[in-house]
Design a protein around this motif. Sequence first.
Motif, short mmCIF file in Angstrom:
data_model
loop_
_atom_site.label_atom_id
_atom_site.label_comp_id
_atom_site.label_asym_id
_atom_site.label_seq_id
_atom_site.Cartn_x
_atom_site.Cartn_y
_atom_site.Cartn_z
N TYR A 1 0.84 -1.20 0.00
CA TYR A 1 0.00 0.00 0.00
C TYR A 1 0.87 1.24 0.00
CZ TYR A 1 -3.88 -3.00 1.51
OH TYR A 1 -4.84 -3.96 1.59
N LEU A 2 0.32 2.32 -0.56
CA LEU A 2 0.97 3.63 -0.52
C LEU A 2 0.07 4.58 0.26
CD1 LEU A 2 2.00 4.02 -4.28
CD2 LEU A 2 3.38 3.11 -2.41
N ASP A 3 0.66 5.48 1.03
CA ASP A 3 -0.16 6.48 1.69
C ASP A 3 -0.50 7.56 0.66
OD1 ASP A 3 1.97 8.35 1.57
OD2 ASP A 3 2.64 7.85 3.60
N THR A 4 -1.28 8.54 1.06
CA THR A 4 -1.77 9.56 0.13
C THR A 4 -0.62 10.32 -0.54
OG1 THR A 4 -3.81 9.80 1.41
CG2 THR A 4 -3.26 11.59 -0.09
N ILE A 5 0.38 10.70 0.23
CA ILE A 5 1.50 11.46 -0.33
C ILE A 5 2.29 10.62 -1.32
CG2 ILE A 5 3.69 12.60 0.23
CD1 ILE A 5 2.29 13.51 2.87
N GLU A 6 2.56 9.36 -0.97
CA GLU A 6 3.30 8.47 -1.87
C GLU A 6 2.52 8.24 -3.16
OE1 GLU A 6 5.61 5.69 1.41
OE2 GLU A 6 3.50 5.28 0.96
N VAL B 1 -5.00 6.64 5.54
CA VAL B 1 -5.62 6.18 4.31
C VAL B 1 -4.52 5.58 3.45
CG1 VAL B 1 -6.80 6.89 2.20
CG2 VAL B 1 -7.47 7.89 4.39
N LEU B 2 -4.73 4.36 3.02
CA LEU B 2 -3.74 3.65 2.21
C LEU B 2 -4.37 3.15 0.92
CD1 LEU B 2 -2.12 1.50 5.04
CD2 LEU B 2 -1.26 3.66 4.10
N TYR B 3 -3.64 3.31 -0.17
CA TYR B 3 -4.10 2.86 -1.48
C TYR B 3 -3.28 1.64 -1.89
CZ TYR B 3 -6.08 7.57 -1.90
OH TYR B 3 -6.80 8.72 -1.69
N PRO B 4 -3.93 0.57 -2.34
CA PRO B 4 -3.16 -0.58 -2.83
C PRO B 4 -2.31 -0.15 -4.03
CG PRO B 4 -5.47 -1.16 -2.55
CD PRO B 4 -5.37 0.32 -2.39
N LEU B 5 -1.08 -0.60 -4.06
CA LEU B 5 -0.17 -0.25 -5.15
C LEU B 5 -0.78 -0.61 -6.50
CD1 LEU B 5 2.53 0.76 -6.21
CD2 LEU B 5 3.47 -1.51 -5.74
#
Length: 62
Positions: free
Chosen positions: A9-14, A46-50
């Motif tokens: 996962y990536l956070d919002t900034i990443e 908040v994490l977004y799947p890569l």
Amino acid sequence: MHVIDGITYLDTIEAAKRLGLSARTLINQRSEGRSPMRYVKHLGRVLYPLTEVERYGRELGR
């Protein structure tokens, strides 16, 4: 990057950096219900799947 149960996962900034967007754009999309990406909330973040970030990047042509 964060790995939870084998999923990266990536956070919002990443995610924003990887997509060439501002973090505010992703936050706005999410809060307005127009986010094209799935996300999870984990420990207050908040994490977004890569895989979602990569898919959205392809849609944006990036």
